[in-house]
Motif scaffolding. Structure first.
Motif, short mmCIF file in Angstrom:
data_model
loop_
_atom_site.label_atom_id
_atom_site.label_comp_id
_atom_site.label_asym_id
_atom_site.label_seq_id
_atom_site.Cartn_x
_atom_site.Cartn_y
_atom_site.Cartn_z
N LEU A 189 57.47 27.70 123.67
CA LEU A 189 57.33 27.90 125.11
C LEU A 189 57.00 26.61 125.85
O LEU A 189 57.22 26.52 127.06
CB LEU A 189 56.24 28.94 125.39
N ALA A 190 56.49 25.61 125.13
CA ALA A 190 56.16 24.34 125.77
C ALA A 190 57.37 23.76 126.49
O ALA A 190 57.25 23.18 127.57
CB ALA A 190 55.62 23.35 124.73
N SER A 237 58.70 35.19 118.24
CA SER A 237 57.42 35.69 117.71
C SER A 237 57.35 37.21 117.86
O SER A 237 56.57 37.87 117.17
CB SER A 237 56.25 35.04 118.44
N HIS A 265 59.22 33.32 131.50
CA HIS A 265 57.94 32.66 131.26
C HIS A 265 57.38 32.98 129.88
O HIS A 265 56.45 32.33 129.42
CB HIS A 265 56.92 33.04 132.35
N ARG A 266 57.99 33.96 129.20
CA ARG A 266 57.53 34.32 127.86
C ARG A 266 58.57 34.07 126.77
O ARG A 266 58.31 34.29 125.61
CB ARG A 266 57.10 35.79 127.82
N THR A 319 60.22 37.18 122.85
CA THR A 319 59.10 36.29 123.17
C THR A 319 58.96 35.24 122.08
O THR A 319 59.43 35.41 120.95
CB THR A 319 57.80 37.09 123.30
N ARG A 331 59.18 27.39 128.87
CA ARG A 331 58.55 27.96 130.06
C ARG A 331 58.93 27.24 131.35
O ARG A 331 59.18 27.90 132.38
CB ARG A 331 57.03 27.98 129.89
N ALA A 370 56.44 31.75 120.41
CA ALA A 370 55.13 31.12 120.26
C ALA A 370 55.00 29.94 121.22
O ALA A 370 56.00 29.42 121.73
CB ALA A 370 54.95 30.66 118.82
N GLU A 371 53.79 29.49 121.42
CA GLU A 371 53.52 28.41 122.38
C GLU A 371 54.28 27.13 122.04
O GLU A 371 54.66 26.37 122.93
CB GLU A 371 52.02 28.13 122.44
N SER A 372 54.51 26.90 120.74
CA SER A 372 55.23 25.68 120.34
C SER A 372 56.64 25.64 120.93
O SER A 372 57.16 24.57 121.25
CB SER A 372 55.30 25.60 118.81
#
Length: 395
Positions: free
Chosen positions: A206-207, A330, A236-237, A200, A210, A202-204
């Motif tokens: 995954l932007a 992460s 998605h993760r 998995t 994803r 971090a969002e940075s």
């Protein structure tokens, strides 16, 4: 109380791959064997493995394809009972199989994993093994023999073998039972963690990752000094797929992984395209190597424009980035999605030949509970067969 207890030569707790295999090999030697399983059915992980077809071994099984704090420990069992020995049993039971890729052997036909479980049960029946399911263990004591107290009453035996596996896939009843027993008898345990597990991010990260969920690519994934060439799959993760699952077993939290998205291309591959297609946009040229979605995602993170407007050095740098794309996960999807566990019963505490605990005569640990973890592709089943066989020769 002792007179009321049923006596056995060997008690095995855990009727998965290793436990079933050890049981009938011990039974063949004339030992009276009791196999206890807390689930309603035996072989739960066998039945779901390989999409129901059971990737039961690998033609290339060898010690260097297993992870352990003591990398030499698995050599003895793997050498004395090999993938070819297991294949003889498969052939004896006329179970058809095929090689999928990279030496991975699968049963042939939908839900054919049931044939492996049936084979093991038939061998146990022929060897006189008593199998009890839905048996919960209350306690284990040791005097001159082992006393296993269950919800259905106590049993007594000369030897006790723990084949209960590790933490992965708790919905199938996975527990830390083996480590509770290890603690009771002061057997050391190497720190455990999920293995063969999706990573998995971090969002940075995954932007951009994803939107690619469901896209796969042939890559080389590196974790430390170990690398694997297979498919990587965006989720998605984060990332999954065989290459990532393999790398995950070597990855430690806080470390980075490196992905070569262009495993068949040289560092000057993009610069070479410039001479043939100077007016082509970099995104268009990336489409020669990747699917449209992946080419677009990479192009957004690389220099923009036509190849002819870029210096060779710029294009070489872009290719280098694609060939050594560094990512820092992460975390991972945890034991619920992990296929195996890394770590386990410290092999320094066990006999390499028999799997017996050195400090507790008569106590054995086999299979996934032990700190021996195989690569993806049938290796972990081979460890179950080999370690189960090794214990089955002496319990």
């Amino acid at each position: 109380m002792s007179s009321a207890m049923e006596r056995y030569d060997s008690i095995i707790i855990g009727a998965g791959a290793a436990g079933l295999y050890a049981a009938f090999h011990a039974g063949r030697r004339g030992r009276r064997v009791l196999l206890l399983e807390h689930n309603a059915k035996v072989g739960a992980k066998i039945l779901i493995s390989g999409g129901g077809r059971c990737n039961f071994t690998n033609l290339h099984a060898a010690p260097d394809r297993f992870i352990s704090a003591n990398p030499h420990f698995a050599r003895s069992a793997l050498a004395r009972h090999t993938q070819h020995d297991f294949l003889k049993l498969i052939q004896k039971h006329r179970i058809t199989h095929y090689e999928k890729t990279l030496g991975q052997l699968f049963c042939d036909g939908a839900r054919s994993a049931q044939k492996i479980v049936r084979m093991l049960l038939d061998e146990c029946a022929a060897a006189g093994v008593d199998i009890h399911t839905l048996y919960r263990i209350n306690s284990i004591q040791r005097t001159d023999r082992f006393i296993v107290d269950t919800m259905m009453g106590p049993f007594e035996s000369e030897t006790l073998t723990i084949a209960t596996g590790g933490f992965p896939i708790p919905k199938l009843g996975a527990t830390g039972f083996a480590f509770d027993i290890a603690k009771q008898f002061n057997i050391p345990v190497v720190e455990t963690r999920p293995g063969l597990v999706p990573l998995t991010f971090a969002e940075s990260d995954l932007a951009w990752m994803r939107p690619l969920s469901g896209v796969s690519a042939d890559v080389i994934a590196r974790a430390g000094k170990t690398e694997f060439r297979e498919a990587a799959l965006f989720t998605h993760r984060g990332l999954s797929g065989p290459a990532i699952l393999q790398a995950s077993s070597y990855w430690r939290k806080g470390e980075s992984i490196v992905i070569d998205w262009l495993p068949d291309a040289a560092e000057d591959a993009l610069a070479a395209r410039k001479r043939d297609r100077p007016k082509a946009q970099l995104k268009t040229v990336l489409g020669e190597f990747f699917s449209e979605r992946l080419a677009t995602a990479f192009a957004e993170q690389l220099p923009q424009g036509a190849l002819g407007d870029m210096k060779d050095a710029t294009l070489i740098d872009a290719a280098r980035k694609l060939k050594a794309w560094q990512l820092t996960p992460s975390g991972d999807e945890g034991y619920s999605k992990a296929e195996v566990m890394v770590g386990g019963i410290d092999t320094n505490a066990l006999s390499q030949q028999s799997m017996e605990a050195r400090a507790v005569p008569g106590l054995f640990f086999i299979g996934e509970a032990v700190d021996v973890t195989g690569w993806l592709g049938g290796y972990n089943f081979q460890w179950a067969w080999s370690s189960g066989w090794a214990a089955g020769q002496v319990i």
